[in-house]
Design an enzyme around this catalytic site. Structure first.
Site, PDB file in Angstrom:
ATOM      1  N   ALA A 117       0.857  -1.184   0.000  1.00 38.05           N
ATOM      2  CA  ALA A 117       0.000   0.000   0.000  1.00 38.05           C
ATOM      3  C   ALA A 117       0.894   1.235   0.000  1.00 38.05           C
ATOM      4  CB  ALA A 117      -0.908   0.001   1.227  1.00 38.05           C
ATOM      5  N   LYS A 118       0.322   2.376  -0.266  1.00 38.24           N
ATOM      6  CA  LYS A 118       1.073   3.632  -0.202  1.00 38.24           C
ATOM      7  C   LYS A 118       0.069   4.773  -0.141  1.00 38.24           C
ATOM      8  CE  LYS A 118       5.447   5.129  -0.550  1.00 38.24           C
ATOM      9  NZ  LYS A 118       6.714   4.457  -0.236  1.00 38.24           N
TER      10      LYS A 118
END
Ligand code: NAD
Length: 426
Positions: A117-118
């Site tokens: 994720a980011k």
């Protein structure tokens, strides 16, 4: 009039050299090595979930400004999402998608039980007061609070975010759920459940993988000449550890300018200078930004932003070894040129995985409320990075492919195997 159906990918309009296209090109190189698992390959080319949030805040002068924020969960097959949060004026959905995908690959390549994720906000944080920064961080956290959590998705620091930002994120999330959730973010201050060794972990991982790679190509670290782009958390720590091992940091570039010293820059003094002046400009011998890429060196460490190693720079670099401290610093075409020229590249998904590895240690320590010593953390980090390096090196030799493709092969096999075993819901 009928309009064409849209999917998530059609909301971004990738420009040539965009990090998302770089990532897709990397995946395409790997699919032929995945056998039966390639059937699930499309999974890797689509983020599972992307959230775009409006972040309105009241500025100190009473006006209201809106910022755009993102959180993308690329893949959750192997565990909760994990990846940093970036505050930068050039943050876009497409960039965050690419960074989240690289986190999927990185976590799997190193064997951490996470997906990828980011997140990010398009903002120049240097233009905000501390209070404005806090309000923006808290509102963003609250907006993405519907998809993050210690078992869902665990943010961490990235460009222009730090332990203080993580403290505000942890506090905001905790207030919203009516408890104290230390495990919702990593990279926190030590008194809030942060881990010893986290601050320097990414740079330390760059050093460990660089040491292993150098040994394999017969490059002595003592006396080796190193050029570093980016002198923030990652670049300055890597420079410090290589200098301690006897290498000479001959050139450094950051957003403020480029400096060099053939005999080796004094890294500790440069760190103090950056702390006092906000950048490397004004220290040592100034050179033009383009000239930085021509400074004779044995090891090059891009540790700033994406897309920095272009075809032209790849053709002229004198480095024998490139250590990708940054995420996505090398364009695919430059990768080919470096391979042709015999430059060994330790790819980002392996090279800079030290940060997320100690983030994993932090998360584990938070769950057990039992904290380890710094020596223990550094020893475990060293062991995990060396194991991952050996596994990827072995795969590269066996299949006669680059370390990057080998890291993707190892990682994609793990992700897609998890995908296949979990099956498709419903
Ligand atoms: P940071 O904010 O501490 O430092 C960023 C550095 O890049 C600064 O020295 C800045 O001056 C420089 N920079 C910015 N724009 C530049 C430009 N146009 N030209 C040259 N230099 C420029 O960030 P960081 O945490 O050190 O992250 C650097 C890179 O490492 C990013 O790609 C990030 O995604 C990656 N990374 C960071 C971590 C981590 O734990 N911090 C982990 C993995 C990967």
């Amino acid at each position: 009039m009928a309009t064409a159906p849209r999917n998530l990918l059609s909301y971004v309009d990738p420009q040539p050299d965009s990090p998302w296209l770089t990532y897709l090109a990397q995946v395409d190189r790997v699919l032929p090595y995945l056998g039966e698992l390639a059937r699930w390959g499309e999974t890797l080319k689509r983020p599972k979930r992307a959230l775009i949030v409006d972040v309105p805040i009241e500025m100190d002068d009473g006006t209201v400004r809106h910022f755009e924020g993102f959180r993308v969960q690329h893949n959750l097959s192997r565990g909760p999402g994990k990846g940093g949060v970036r505050f930068h004026p050039q943050v876009t959905l497409e960039e965050v998608m690419a960074l989240s995908a690289w986190m999927t690959i990185k976590n799997a390549a190193v064997g951490l039980p996470y997906g990828g994720a980011k997140g990010g906000i398009r903002v120049d944080p240097g233009q905000l007061s501390r209070k404005e920064l806090e309000r923006m961080t808290r509102r963003y956290t609250s907006e993405i609070g519907i998809i993050i959590g210690p078992q869902q998705d665990i943010p961490a620091p990235d460009v222009n975010t730090n332990a203080q930002i993580m403290a505000w994120m942890m506090d905001t999330y905790s207030m919203n759920i009516g408890g104290t959730a230390t495990g919702v973010v990593t990279g926190k201050p030590i008194p809030l459940g942060g881990s010893l060794g986290r601050v320097k972990a990414t740079g330390r991982g760059v050093f460990v993988t660089g040491r292993e790679a150098a040994r394999r190509i017969g490059l002595e670290l003592a006396g080796a000449r190193i050029a570093v782009q980016g002198f923030g958390n990652v670049g300055s720590t890597a420079a410090e550890l290589f200098a301690e091992a006897g290498a000479k940091i001959v050139a450094v570039q950051d957003h403020s300018g480029s400096v060099m010293h053939e005999g080796g820059l004094d890294v500790a003094a440069l760190q103090l200078h950056v702390h006092a002046h906000g950048g490397v400009a004004g220290f040592g011998e100034a050179i033009a930004d383009d000239a930085f890429w021509q400074v004779p060196c044995d090891i090059l460490i891009p540790a700033a932003l994406e897309g920095q190693m272009t075809e032209a720079r790849a053709r002229t670099t004198t480095a024998k070894l490139m250590l990708e401290g940054a995420n996505g610093p090398t364009l695919p075409i430059a990768d080919d040129v470096l391979a042709e020229r015999g430059v060994l590249v330790v790819p980002d998904v392996l090279c800079n995985a030290g940060g997320v590895t100690v983030s994993y240690f932090e998360w584990v320590q938070d769950f057990s409320s039992f904290f380890w010593s710094e020596d223990e953390i550094n020893a475990r980090l060293d062991r995990i990075m060396v194991n991952a390096f050996e596994q990827i090196w072995g795969t590269a030799e066996r299949l006669r492919i680059s370390l990057r493709t080998a890291a993707f092969v190892v990682a994609c096999e793990r992700v897609l195997m998890a995908r296949a075993e979990r099956g498709l819901y419903p």
